[in-house]
Design an enzyme around this catalytic site. Structure first.
Site, PDB file in Angstrom:
ATOM      1  N   ASP A  60       0.945  -1.257  -0.012  1.00 26.10           N
ATOM      2  CA  ASP A  60       0.034   0.070   0.093  1.00 26.10           C
ATOM      3  C   ASP A  60       0.804   1.282   0.070  1.00 26.10           C
ATOM      4  O   ASP A  60       2.122   1.162   0.269  1.00 26.10           O
ATOM      5  CB  ASP A  60      -0.971   0.057   1.055  1.00 26.10           C
ATOM      6  CG  ASP A  60      -1.817   1.266   1.414  1.00 26.10           C
ATOM      7  OD1 ASP A  60      -2.268   1.668   0.450  1.00 26.10           O
ATOM      8  OD2 ASP A  60      -1.623   1.904   2.290  1.00 26.10           O
ATOM      9  N   ASP A 108      -0.207   5.372   0.855  1.00 23.03           N
ATOM     10  CA  ASP A 108      -0.560   6.280   1.808  1.00 23.03           C
ATOM     11  C   ASP A 108      -0.563   5.474   3.157  1.00 23.03           C
ATOM     12  O   ASP A 108      -1.500   4.711   3.416  1.00 23.03           O
ATOM     13  CB  ASP A 108      -1.776   6.975   1.290  1.00 23.03           C
ATOM     14  CG  ASP A 108      -1.808   7.513   0.054  1.00 23.03           C
ATOM     15  OD1 ASP A 108      -0.624   8.258  -0.256  1.00 23.03           O
ATOM     16  OD2 ASP A 108      -2.677   7.393  -0.807  1.00 23.03           O
TER      17      ASP A 108
END
Length: 224
Positions: free
Chosen positions: A7, A9
């Site tokens: 991932d 952010d």
């Protein structure tokens, strides 16, 4: 070979690039500052609460730049990379990605932020494979505010990863291990799919789940 999925952010970045790009639009004066900031913050709160309507958010977020000339939007993105993202690239996050790349693992960034914002960020980490929210575009190549295909959001991350692997002629079982690094409960579908989920800079909710299930917890942004 391992498959290492990241991932973006809150995981590789200590900030949310989508929200930060909206704030940058305020800085540039491309949007009404106070009104925009309130809506941007509200959408971000919905994301954190797991209630975000992604289609509504993408239509809102891209409205700041999608009707501007492509060269102007790309120049703004370059400034954003230099002024906002560059200082947020932490050495420990870079090293984690580099370790996987150096080991010959297949590495991809899988993010719910759109590809316009995230392509140069993935490149800054040295990652070729980016699975992001793809923007619908018109015949002239301009973003319409819509989403093309399955968005890389919640269960959509699993769908997109599987489609990407299939396009490479690969399957989950082809790898000696499959890891996914994430900070958010929005990513539970993919965290539960892989063999080695890693709660990375986790939110309190994800940290609690990781502790219950015995998942490793990695904090990249704390001082060692």
């Amino acid at each position: 070979m391992k498959l290492a999925l990241f991932d973006l952010d809150g995981t590789l970045l200590p900030t949310d690039s989508d929200h930060a790009f909206g704030e940058f639009m305020v800085t540039l004066g491309w949007v009404d500052g106070e009104v925009w900031r309130q809506r941007n913050d509200a959408f971000f709160a919905q994301y954190q609460a797991g209630t975000l309507n992604l289609a509504e958010y993408v239509a809102f977020a891209t409205s700041a730049w999608r009707d501007r000339p492509a060269a102007e939007a790309e120049a703004a993105r370059a400034r954003f990379m230099q002024e906002v993202i560059g200082p947020a690239l932490h050495e420990r996050a870079r090293r984690l990605v580099d370790d996987h790349l150096g080991a010959g693992d297949l590495v991809a960034v899988v993010t719910a932020t759109n590809e316009f914002v995230t392509r140069p960020i993935a490149t800054a980490f040295g990652v070729e494979h980016l699975l992001a929210v793809e923007l619908e575009r018109d015949a002239q190549g301009r973003a319409t505010g819509g989403i093309r295909g399955v968005p890389t959001f919640r269960e959509g991350k699993v769908t997109r990863v599987e489609a990407w692997l299939a396009a490479l002629g690969r399957r989950w079982d082809d790898f000696s291990d499959v890891l996914f690094y994430s900070d958010s409960t929005n990513d539970l579908p993919l965290l539960e799919k892989v063999r080695s989920p890693v709660a990375t800079n986790p939110t309190p909710a994800l940290a609690s789940i990781a502790q219950e299930r015995g998942w490793p917890i990695l904090n990249l942004f704390e001082t060692p």
